[in-house]
Design a protein around this motif. Structure first.
Motif, mmCIF file in Angstrom:
data_model
loop_
_atom_site.group_PDB
_atom_site.id
_atom_site.type_symbol
_atom_site.label_atom_id
_atom_site.label_comp_id
_atom_site.label_asym_id
_atom_site.label_seq_id
_atom_site.Cartn_x
_atom_site.Cartn_y
_atom_site.Cartn_z
ATOM 1 N N THR A 32 44.181 45.081 52.345
ATOM 2 C CA THR A 32 43.192 44.720 51.334
ATOM 3 C C THR A 32 43.452 45.587 50.114
ATOM 4 O O THR A 32 43.526 46.804 50.217
ATOM 5 C CB THR A 32 41.756 44.946 51.848
ATOM 6 N N ILE A 33 43.591 44.930 48.964
ATOM 7 C CA ILE A 33 43.895 45.623 47.719
ATOM 8 C C ILE A 33 42.704 45.477 46.782
ATOM 9 O O ILE A 33 42.208 44.373 46.573
ATOM 10 C CB ILE A 33 45.168 45.038 47.078
ATOM 11 N N GLY A 34 42.260 46.594 46.234
ATOM 12 C CA GLY A 34 41.104 46.602 45.349
ATOM 13 C C GLY A 34 41.451 46.196 43.922
ATOM 14 O O GLY A 34 42.602 45.938 43.577
ATOM 15 N N SER A 35 40.436 46.170 43.080
ATOM 16 C CA SER A 35 40.583 45.700 41.702
ATOM 17 C C SER A 35 41.401 46.639 40.826
ATOM 18 O O SER A 35 41.887 46.240 39.768
ATOM 19 C CB SER A 35 39.211 45.484 41.067
ATOM 20 N N GLY A 36 41.592 47.870 41.235
ATOM 21 C CA GLY A 36 42.340 48.831 40.426
ATOM 22 C C GLY A 36 43.844 48.741 40.559
ATOM 23 O O GLY A 36 44.581 49.271 39.735
ATOM 24 N N LEU A 37 44.332 48.058 41.604
ATOM 25 C CA LEU A 37 45.774 47.906 41.804
ATOM 26 C C LEU A 37 46.144 46.480 41.411
ATOM 27 O O LEU A 37 45.720 45.518 42.052
ATOM 28 C CB LEU A 37 46.166 48.178 43.248
ATOM 29 N N ASN A 38 46.925 46.358 40.336
ATOM 30 C CA ASN A 38 47.249 45.050 39.778
ATOM 31 C C ASN A 38 48.752 44.865 39.701
ATOM 32 O O ASN A 38 49.510 45.833 39.689
ATOM 33 C CB ASN A 38 46.603 44.918 38.401
ATOM 34 N N PHE A 39 49.166 43.594 39.628
ATOM 35 C CA PHE A 39 50.584 43.264 39.686
ATOM 36 C C PHE A 39 51.020 42.456 38.481
ATOM 37 O O PHE A 39 50.379 41.477 38.113
ATOM 38 C CB PHE A 39 50.886 42.463 40.957
ATOM 39 N N SER A 40 52.123 42.874 37.880
ATOM 40 C CA SER A 40 52.816 42.096 36.861
ATOM 41 C C SER A 40 54.074 41.552 37.516
ATOM 42 O O SER A 40 54.953 42.316 37.931
ATOM 43 C CB SER A 40 53.175 42.962 35.657
ATOM 44 N N MET A 41 54.147 40.240 37.620
ATOM 45 C CA MET A 41 55.222 39.581 38.343
ATOM 46 C C MET A 41 56.296 39.118 37.374
ATOM 47 O O MET A 41 56.031 38.344 36.459
ATOM 48 C CB MET A 41 54.668 38.383 39.116
ATOM 49 N N TRP A 42 57.525 39.599 37.560
ATOM 50 C CA TRP A 42 58.641 39.209 36.709
ATOM 51 C C TRP A 42 59.089 37.799 37.059
ATOM 52 O O TRP A 42 58.732 37.245 38.100
ATOM 53 C CB TRP A 42 59.784 40.208 36.860
ATOM 54 N N ASP A 43 59.890 37.230 36.187
ATOM 55 C CA ASP A 43 60.423 35.888 36.360
ATOM 56 C C ASP A 43 61.047 35.725 37.748
ATOM 57 O O ASP A 43 61.807 36.587 38.200
ATOM 58 C CB ASP A 43 61.472 35.630 35.270
#
Length: 87
Positions: A32-43
């Protein structure tokens, strides 16, 4: 988890970071990942949830970075996105 200097998978609920994913992010244990850990997904990147495990993201975002990402895939795992922005 080592890149974030975490010692326990439970820390993913409270850590604050933006992580760039270039390729595949494999989810191989219940997480479970909280709102503070976010992901930018490359192409052409994606999140793959392995069979029999669950991936939950509560809040925050998963967004494209420099192109289109391939999404989240799972053949027999569980994916729950709650209050999570997907771009």
């Amino acid at each position: 988890m080592n890149a974030l200097n975490l010692t326990d998978v439970e820390d993913l609920k409270t850590v604050n970071a933006e992580v760039g994913i270039n390729g595949a992010l494999y989810i191989d244990q219940n997480v479970t990942i909280g709102s503070g850990l976010n992901f930018s997904m490359w192409d052409n990147s994606w999140i793959i949830v392995n069979n029999g495990v669950s991936f939950t993201k509560n809040g925050g975002y998963i967004e494209a970075c420099n192109g289109d990402w391939n999404g989240i895939t799972s053949s027999d795992g569980a994916v729950t996105l709650s209050r999570t922005r997907i771009d």
